[in-house]
Design a protein around this motif. Sequence first.
Motif, short mmCIF file in Angstrom:
data_model
loop_
_atom_site.label_atom_id
_atom_site.label_comp_id
_atom_site.label_asym_id
_atom_site.label_seq_id
_atom_site.Cartn_x
_atom_site.Cartn_y
_atom_site.Cartn_z
N GLN A 9 0.83 -1.20 0.00
CA GLN A 9 0.00 0.00 0.00
C GLN A 9 0.87 1.26 0.00
O GLN A 9 1.97 1.26 0.56
CB GLN A 9 -0.91 0.00 1.24
CG GLN A 9 -1.86 -1.19 1.30
CD GLN A 9 -2.83 -1.19 0.15
OE1 GLN A 9 -3.53 -0.23 -0.10
NE2 GLN A 9 -2.85 -2.29 -0.59
N ALA A 11 2.20 4.85 1.18
CA ALA A 11 2.31 5.43 2.53
C ALA A 11 1.20 6.45 2.74
O ALA A 11 0.98 7.35 1.92
CB ALA A 11 3.68 6.08 2.70
N ARG A 120 -6.31 -1.52 5.81
CA ARG A 120 -5.07 -1.06 5.19
C ARG A 120 -5.23 0.32 4.56
O ARG A 120 -4.67 0.63 3.51
CB ARG A 120 -4.57 -2.08 4.15
CG ARG A 120 -4.46 -3.49 4.70
CD ARG A 120 -3.81 -4.44 3.72
NE ARG A 120 -2.39 -4.14 3.58
CZ ARG A 120 -1.59 -4.74 2.68
NH1 ARG A 120 -2.10 -5.65 1.86
NH2 ARG A 120 -0.32 -4.43 2.60
N THR A 123 -0.76 3.46 6.75
CA THR A 123 0.45 2.74 7.12
C THR A 123 1.03 3.27 8.43
O THR A 123 1.79 2.58 9.09
CB THR A 123 1.52 2.89 6.01
OG1 THR A 123 1.74 4.29 5.77
CG2 THR A 123 1.06 2.22 4.73
N ASP A 124 0.65 4.51 8.79
CA ASP A 124 1.16 5.14 10.00
C ASP A 124 0.01 5.89 10.69
O ASP A 124 -0.91 6.39 10.03
CB ASP A 124 2.26 6.15 9.69
CG ASP A 124 3.49 5.50 9.09
OD1 ASP A 124 4.45 5.25 9.84
OD2 ASP A 124 3.50 5.21 7.86
N VAL A 146 0.48 -1.36 11.32
CA VAL A 146 0.53 0.10 11.33
C VAL A 146 1.56 0.57 12.35
O VAL A 146 1.61 0.07 13.48
CB VAL A 146 -0.85 0.70 11.66
CG1 VAL A 146 -0.76 2.20 11.88
CG2 VAL A 146 -1.83 0.39 10.54
#
Length: 355
Positions: A9, A11, A120, A123-124, A146
Amino acid sequence: MATSEFVPQPARYAIFVDAGYLYAASGALLLGCGSRREYRVAAEQLIKALTSHADDQLLGELLRVYWFDAAPKKQPTVDQRVIANLPLVKLRLGNLNAQGQQKGVDAQLRADLEALARHRAITDAVLLAGDEDMLPAVEAAQRYGVRVHLWGVEPTHGSNQAEWLVWESDRVEVLSADFLRPYFTKAKVLPVPAPGTAAAVRDAAAAAHRASPVPSPSQVFAGRPPAVKPAPAAAVRTAVPVPGGAPVTPATVAASMNAASAAQSDGRLGPDRDHMLEIGEHVAQKWIFERGRDNIRDLLPGPILPPVIDKELLIEAEKELGGSLRPYQEARTWLRDGFWERVYREFGIGFGKSD
């Protein structure tokens, strides 16, 4: 062919803000205040600063900011309504009980963070919080891969974040007093009305309303000057002549008023000034009782309303008027003047005109 589940994925990050922690810790650090009523927050500018700082720290794009706060009976305050209107900001409200405790905020944060991680979508995650109750949200997100970046407010002494929350997060950063200072200012203290004055009577009426959800007529009209019914002829605001100079009768007045109404529907005549002032006062009175004095106090010193609140005032007025005010800028100014006159009278301060 691989499914999207296994395709890397791009970012992308989201920011999760526990406003209760952010405000309390910042108020104590910058102003020595223990209550949110004691200071004002430039929330829109603060959110922009947080998103800009995250953009400097993280790769990828911002999905959105999740702003978690609480309000009595989940009825948003003026500031919360402004925040909810911001782009890429999602307001999440829990309930604030009589003891000032937030209920349901942690559960909402965990649900949002876990759902985004599971699908998803990010990512953060940037988490601005300090309570150990946030730990399950962090662990749930990490199980889906994550990375969690924990932000905190510079403590006055020791630490204002739970030790386990700090340990479990992937990265930890503390926002300094210099970073936060531009967005927090001490609130102006309004004068306390002397016992027996009209302002004190209004305060007592507001307190009585909080104890009972249904206000009495004396509470509703406390401090409001008696309305003076205008003469029928004064209500006729159109140059429709009375045939033959005949004396004014109920029939001729009705005919003139019908003509005035028709002229208004054609766009040639706006609403009456006194009527708009009265509607503005009525909306202010309604909001004071429905939303509470502390909420309306946040609008001071005026006379400029935040755009989202000004829009609510216009919508409320149009409901009472039964027509649109959008073509009549002057009438909207009268509406605001009536609104502010009632608010200023409620708090015992001088009346000013809106711009």
